[in-house]
Design an enzyme around this catalytic site. Structure first.
Site, mmCIF file in Angstrom:
data_model
loop_
_atom_site.group_PDB
_atom_site.id
_atom_site.type_symbol
_atom_site.label_atom_id
_atom_site.label_comp_id
_atom_site.label_asym_id
_atom_site.label_seq_id
_atom_site.Cartn_x
_atom_site.Cartn_y
_atom_site.Cartn_z
ATOM 1 N N GLN A 1 -3.808 11.691 9.160
ATOM 2 C CA GLN A 1 -2.764 11.669 10.143
ATOM 3 C C GLN A 1 -2.602 10.775 11.164
ATOM 4 O O GLN A 1 -1.444 10.486 11.384
ATOM 5 C CB GLN A 1 -3.280 13.214 10.287
ATOM 6 C CG GLN A 1 -2.743 15.032 10.598
ATOM 7 C CD GLN A 1 -1.590 14.391 10.091
ATOM 8 O OE1 GLN A 1 -0.642 14.392 10.981
ATOM 9 N NE2 GLN A 1 -1.271 15.598 9.243
ATOM 10 N N GLY B 1 1.404 -1.351 0.104
ATOM 11 C CA GLY B 1 -0.271 0.240 -0.139
ATOM 12 C C GLY B 1 1.045 0.907 -0.091
ATOM 13 O O GLY B 1 1.467 1.636 0.948
ATOM 14 N N PHE C 1 -0.822 6.776 2.704
ATOM 15 C CA PHE C 1 -0.184 8.217 3.623
ATOM 16 C C PHE C 1 0.196 7.253 4.516
ATOM 17 O O PHE C 1 1.804 7.736 4.193
ATOM 18 C CB PHE C 1 -1.603 8.564 4.477
ATOM 19 C CG PHE C 1 -1.921 10.091 3.383
ATOM 20 C CD1 PHE C 1 -1.634 10.997 3.512
ATOM 21 C CD2 PHE C 1 -3.493 10.178 2.836
ATOM 22 C CE1 PHE C 1 -1.646 12.010 2.778
ATOM 23 C CE2 PHE C 1 -4.054 10.911 1.641
ATOM 24 C CZ PHE C 1 -3.691 11.499 1.887
ATOM 25 N N GLY C 2 -0.322 6.332 4.747
ATOM 26 C CA GLY C 2 0.553 5.422 5.782
ATOM 27 C C GLY C 2 1.396 4.391 5.122
ATOM 28 O O GLY C 2 3.334 5.409 5.448
ATOM 29 N N VAL D 1 -1.873 -7.705 -3.366
ATOM 30 C CA VAL D 1 -1.441 -8.655 -2.952
ATOM 31 C C VAL D 1 -2.653 -9.466 -2.137
ATOM 32 O O VAL D 1 -3.517 -8.866 -2.666
ATOM 33 C CB VAL D 1 -0.781 -8.604 -1.206
ATOM 34 C CG1 VAL D 1 -0.591 -8.966 -0.420
ATOM 35 C CG2 VAL D 1 0.806 -7.783 -1.473
ATOM 36 N N GLU E 1 -18.371 18.261 1.700
ATOM 37 C CA GLU E 1 -17.968 18.616 0.883
ATOM 38 C C GLU E 1 -18.333 18.592 -0.743
ATOM 39 O O GLU E 1 -17.937 19.101 -1.297
ATOM 40 C CB GLU E 1 -16.435 18.570 1.078
ATOM 41 C CG GLU E 1 -15.517 18.544 1.976
ATOM 42 C CD GLU E 1 -13.894 18.739 2.220
ATOM 43 O OE1 GLU E 1 -13.248 18.970 3.036
ATOM 44 O OE2 GLU E 1 -13.724 16.992 1.533
#
Ligand code: FAD
Length: 438
Positions: free
Chosen positions: A319, A10, A13-14, A78, A174
């Site tokens: 975050q 992946g 972000f992480g 995967v 949004e």
């Protein structure tokens, strides 16, 4: 001696944060993703509503890591993990379930849509998670206006010009705001038979208020802003039915040809691959060093992991994923380098923001609660800062200024891979007929 093999699955972000934290580690790092790009999901709604182009929020993973010599990028999906043999299985266009061995594994595979047990809704209400989803939704919205303009029977305009968003969390709010600005300003003067500004935008949620993670005051401010933009906000009732004719909510049918799912998400299959303990949502329960119990070599991070702090699960936000990615990378580095391990992971909450239409956002950070233009400027600055490259920062900034001043959007193209808007390839007879009619 051979260097340790680290596999990261992946490049969201992480995973990307973990990979970057390993840039100086004496190891072979392999980053596997089924997409060739890192995606800035918080701005997906702007692609879906034509403000930005896909290339402004997606960046090739290879490009981001081109100078990171210890890292190889693999485009592949995967499909499983063998914890005993310490390998992951990867499929790509040519090969299936190829085992790749690891000494350390970081799973950062995020989430997918959840229709809360109503998978039949998916056919009529696409969700927003990938660039493909965003472009498909953009096409659906733009097509609806084109069809309405071509439709001579005004009674059919009602369904075509009603847009329903199911889910009033940050994505739904949004999207609704951006859609309202699109119909009331950008498209206003471009059609002759229909009035785009008459389009109906309905935001539905079973929760009693919009933006549930925010304080009540900010929820109220966001709802008032949406209503000022002409969005109908329907709260407190779950959707009973979604089909080709629209939705049924609280026993009432709302006719629409464009329903968009902005509600639930479900974690990736990481829990099943590992046969590990999960929370009720299916996220892998991890320890404070972000590893899976009994497997100090396996880390699970970001949206697909479940970790509690002060009795509450950490939220599924960028975050958390980035901070966990950096921590996992640092911990693996310290183990390989023989350095002391860092302190247990602790999340530093910088706050939350959501934008509602043009020049208005809500912001909640500790005791600071704000709404309006100042919050919108803060939102814009933070989002620009976290885009993957400097060129994207410049390009998105210029597009926002241009859109703010002129109401013109970055990409309103309907690009049909079949070559015609009807979805059928144009045949010779179509082309001859078109030429003859000129
Ligand atoms: C529309 C939308 C708006 C959002 N807005 C905000 C916001 O304003 N602020 C905020 O903080 N958060 C926001 N989020 C949430 C935020 O994007 C996520 O919390 C964050 O992306 C989680 O990071 P991650 O690394 O866990 O997963 P992701 O960033 O989702 O990355 C997962 C990666 O894994 C890859 N992958 C998945 N399965 C496989 C597989 N089997 N094989 C190979 N690769 C795989 C995917 O292709 C993807 O690249 C939003 C999310 C969405 C969808």
């Amino acid at each position: 001696m051979a260097q340790p093999q680290i596999i990261i699955v992946g490049a969201g972000f992480g995973g990307l944060a973990a990979t970057k934290a390993l840039r100086k580690t004496a190891a072979q790092v392999t980053l596997i993703d089924r997409a060739n790009h890192h995606l800035f999901q918080p701005l997906l709604y702007q692609v879906a509503t034509s403000v930005l182009t896909p290339g402004q929020i997606g960046t090739p993973i290879r490009g981001i890591l081109r100078n990171q010599k210890n890292t190889t990028v693999i485009l592949g999906e995967v499909t499983g993990v063998d914890k005993d043999r310490r390998c992951v299985f990867v499929s790509d266009a040519d090969r299936e379930n190829v085992p790749i061995p690891y000494d350390y594994l970081v799973l950062a595979t995020g989430v997918t849509h959840s229709y809360f047990g109503h998978n039949e809704f998916e056919e009529f209400a696409p969700g927003l998670k990938t660039l493909g989803d965003a472009v498909a939704i953009r096409h659906k919205i733009l097509h609806a206006f084109e069809q309405a303009e071509a439709e001579e029977d005004p009674s059919r305009h009602r369904d075509l010009l009603t847009f329903i968003l199911v889910g009033a969390g940050p994505t739904g709010v949004e999207m609704a705001g951006a859609l309202a600005v699109l119909v009331r300003s950008t498209l206003k003067c471009e059609f002759r038979r229909i009035n785009p500004a008459s389009a109906r935008i309905v935001l539905v949620d079973m929760a009693p208020r919009v933006l549930p993670p925010f304080s009540e005051n900010l929820s109220k401010a966001a709802k008032e802003r949406l209503e000022k933009l002409g969005v109908e906000v329907r709260l407190g009732h779950s959707v009973e039915q979604i089909d080709a004719d629209g939705i049924v909510v609280a026993g009432e049918r709302i006719y629409s040809k464009t329903v968009i799912w902005t509600a639930g998400v479900a974690p990736s299959a990481a829990g099943k691959w590992l046969n590990a303990e999960t929370d009720r949502a299916g996220r892998v329960r991890i320890q404070t060093d972000l590893t899976v119990p009994g497997h100090p070599e396996i880390f699970v991070i970001g949206d697909t992991a479940s970790l509690e702090e002060n009795g509450k699960p950490l939220p599924g936000v960028a975050q958390v994923a980035m901070q966990q990615g950096r921590y996992a990378g640092k911990l693996i580095h310290s183990r390989i380098a023989g350095d002391p391990a860092p302190e247990p992971f602790s999340y530093f909450d910088k706050g939350s923001m959501a934008v509602v239409g043009k020049g208005f956002a809500v912001l909640q950070s500790g005791k600071v609660h704000a709404s309006g233009f100042g919050a919108w400027l803060a939102w814009a600055a933070v989002h620009l800062q976290f885009l993957a490259t400097s060129s994207l920062r410049v390009s998105v900034f210029l597009q926002w200024v241009w859109t703010y001043v002129t109401a013109q959007r970055g990409s309103r193209l309907i690009i049909d891979p079949h070559g015609s808007v009807s979805g059928k390839p144009l045949g010779d007879s179509d082309i001859r007929a078109a030429v003859a009619s000129k």
